[in-house]
Design a protein around this motif. Structure first.
Motif, mmCIF file in Angstrom:
data_model
loop_
_atom_site.group_PDB
_atom_site.id
_atom_site.type_symbol
_atom_site.label_atom_id
_atom_site.label_comp_id
_atom_site.label_asym_id
_atom_site.label_seq_id
_atom_site.Cartn_x
_atom_site.Cartn_y
_atom_site.Cartn_z
ATOM 1 N N VAL A 7 -113.984 12.825 25.740
ATOM 2 C CA VAL A 7 -113.017 13.556 24.908
ATOM 3 C C VAL A 7 -113.284 15.054 24.976
ATOM 4 O O VAL A 7 -112.355 15.864 25.052
ATOM 5 N N THR A 8 -114.561 15.441 24.964
ATOM 6 C CA THR A 8 -114.923 16.861 25.060
ATOM 7 C C THR A 8 -114.410 17.475 26.351
ATOM 8 O O THR A 8 -113.844 18.575 26.359
ATOM 9 N N LEU A 13 -110.560 20.836 29.297
ATOM 10 C CA LEU A 13 -109.558 21.014 30.353
ATOM 11 C C LEU A 13 -108.199 21.364 29.763
ATOM 12 O O LEU A 13 -107.480 22.216 30.293
ATOM 13 N N SER A 14 -107.845 20.712 28.652
ATOM 14 C CA SER A 14 -106.560 20.993 28.009
ATOM 15 C C SER A 14 -106.493 22.438 27.538
ATOM 16 O O SER A 14 -105.473 23.122 27.719
ATOM 17 N N ILE A 61 -113.953 9.337 34.582
ATOM 18 C CA ILE A 61 -113.218 9.569 33.330
ATOM 19 C C ILE A 61 -111.964 8.700 33.277
ATOM 20 O O ILE A 61 -111.682 8.040 32.271
ATOM 21 N N ILE A 62 -111.203 8.691 34.384
ATOM 22 C CA ILE A 62 -109.960 7.922 34.414
ATOM 23 C C ILE A 62 -110.218 6.422 34.295
ATOM 24 O O ILE A 62 -109.491 5.703 33.609
ATOM 25 N N THR A 63 -111.284 5.944 34.956
ATOM 26 C CA THR A 63 -111.568 4.505 34.900
ATOM 27 C C THR A 63 -112.052 4.077 33.520
ATOM 28 O O THR A 63 -111.940 2.899 33.153
ATOM 29 N N THR A 299 -100.985 18.204 24.620
ATOM 30 C CA THR A 299 -101.770 18.892 25.649
ATOM 31 C C THR A 299 -102.691 17.918 26.372
ATOM 32 O O THR A 299 -102.732 17.868 27.607
ATOM 33 N N ILE A 300 -103.425 17.113 25.597
ATOM 34 C CA ILE A 300 -104.329 16.134 26.209
ATOM 35 C C ILE A 300 -103.546 15.103 27.013
ATOM 36 O O ILE A 300 -103.942 14.715 28.124
ATOM 37 N N LEU A 301 -102.394 14.663 26.472
ATOM 38 C CA LEU A 301 -101.588 13.644 27.138
ATOM 39 C C LEU A 301 -101.135 14.094 28.521
ATOM 40 O O LEU A 301 -101.277 13.356 29.509
ATOM 41 N N PHE A 302 -100.613 15.319 28.632
ATOM 42 C CA PHE A 302 -100.072 15.739 29.915
ATOM 43 C C PHE A 302 -101.157 16.136 30.911
ATOM 44 O O PHE A 302 -100.937 16.100 32.116
#
Length: 310
Positions: A7-8, A13-14, A61-63, A299-302
């Motif tokens: 999450v951090t 990145l966001s 992260i994605i996995t 922001t996090i979603l996109f």
């Protein structure tokens, strides 16, 4: 890498990509963040030919993130509640017939137009797909995404009535989209003995009707609780509890959590309800809190969408 660190990284990145977009590119945030994230990921792919540390970290992260669960079970309820909370209920009532037409007939027409176009275009690239599956694809993508719509319309200077029609349609078209999709799916999968138009209608009544009733009850209960006190801290927490508890109850009852949150948000955010239940200070804090939640989650979603695409 634990979930707190993931999450951090996503928030970092966001914030970074959001700053780059706001400072230099100046695209609508939903589009800008997705584009920047895709470019960033391409850069990591290129860098991986020399050092694959960052690429492996992004893949990890994605996995570790179940995108469906994060979006549908967590983010969507918060985002729809925030969007509905800032929607003028009186204006929506005045435009109820165009909104109803767009959310029903509009979705149906879009389904068949897209399905027909895909059916005609696929042979051009050497793919032969039955028409029914093309219609199924049309049903899948025809309901407009309320998150993207709400995000983009905040930046676009469109006439107020048009904006309200588009926002209203995007908030209410999910139930219709589900019914159209399941109906076409049942026709495509004709060997399924459980499929019938009656079962589809039953699902629609339970999902949509149950979601609307639950949302109305939650909105009414939150209104009563907020009206009985004058403490903006507790009132903000009450709205947060409405979303979190309401989503959990909707999931348990197998009704539409998104529709429940839309109805609850409209019920609490209406101008008449605001004046009776909230002081001016409370209104300000509630609006600012949910605006911040909306911006942060969008922001996090996109950023996630950009990473998922690649």
């Amino acid at each position: 890498m634990d979930y707190y660190l993931i999450v951090t990284v996503l928030v970092f990145l966001s914030a970074t990509f959001g700053y780059i977009n706001a400072r230099f590119i100046k695209l609508p945030s939903t589009i800008g963040l997705t584009v920047i994230t895709i470019v960033f990921t391409f850069f990591i792919f290129g860098l991986s030919y020399f050092d694959d540390t960052l690429l492996n970290a992004e893949r990890y992260i994605i996995t570790q993130i179940d995108f469906r669960t994060v979006l549908l079970d967590v983010m969507l309820s918060f985002l729809l509640f925030a969007g509905a909370l800032h929607t003028d209920l009186q204006q929506l009532k005045a435009l109820r017939w165009p909104v109803l037409l767009f959310a029903t007939f509009g979705v149906l027409v879009s389904t068949f137009l897209i399905g027909g176009a895909v059916f005609l275009m696929l042979p051009l690239i050497g793919l032969e797909v039955d028409l029914i599956y093309c219609f199924l694809f049309g049903a899948l993508i025809s309901p407009t995404d309320p998150i993207a719509v709400l995000g983009i319309l905040k930046k676009a200077k469109v006439p107020e009535k048009l904006e309200m029609k588009i926002v209203g349609e995007s908030l209410f078209n999910d139930g219709v989209g589900v019914v159209i999709f399941l109906t076409i799916y049942g026709l495509a999968n004709g060997s399924n003995p459980e499929f019938s138009l009656l079962s589809v209608l039953e699902l629609f009544v339970i999902e949509v009707g149950g979601g609307v009733l639950l949302g109305a009850f939650l909105g009414w209960l939150t209104y009563k609780l907020m009206k009985s006190i004058n403490d903006y801290n507790i009132e903000v927490i009450l709205t947060l509890s409405t979303v979190m508890t309401g989503s959990a109850i909707a999931t348990y009852l197998h009704v539409s959590a998104p529709l429940a949150m839309v109805v609850a948000g409209l019920a609490i955010g209406g101008q008449k309800v605001r004046k009776h239940a909230m002081s001016e200070q409370t209104q300000n804090y509630v609006d600012k809190f949910w605006e911040l939640i909306d911006i942060l989650l969008n922001t996090i979603l996109f950023v996630l969408i950009g990473m998922e695409l690649l």
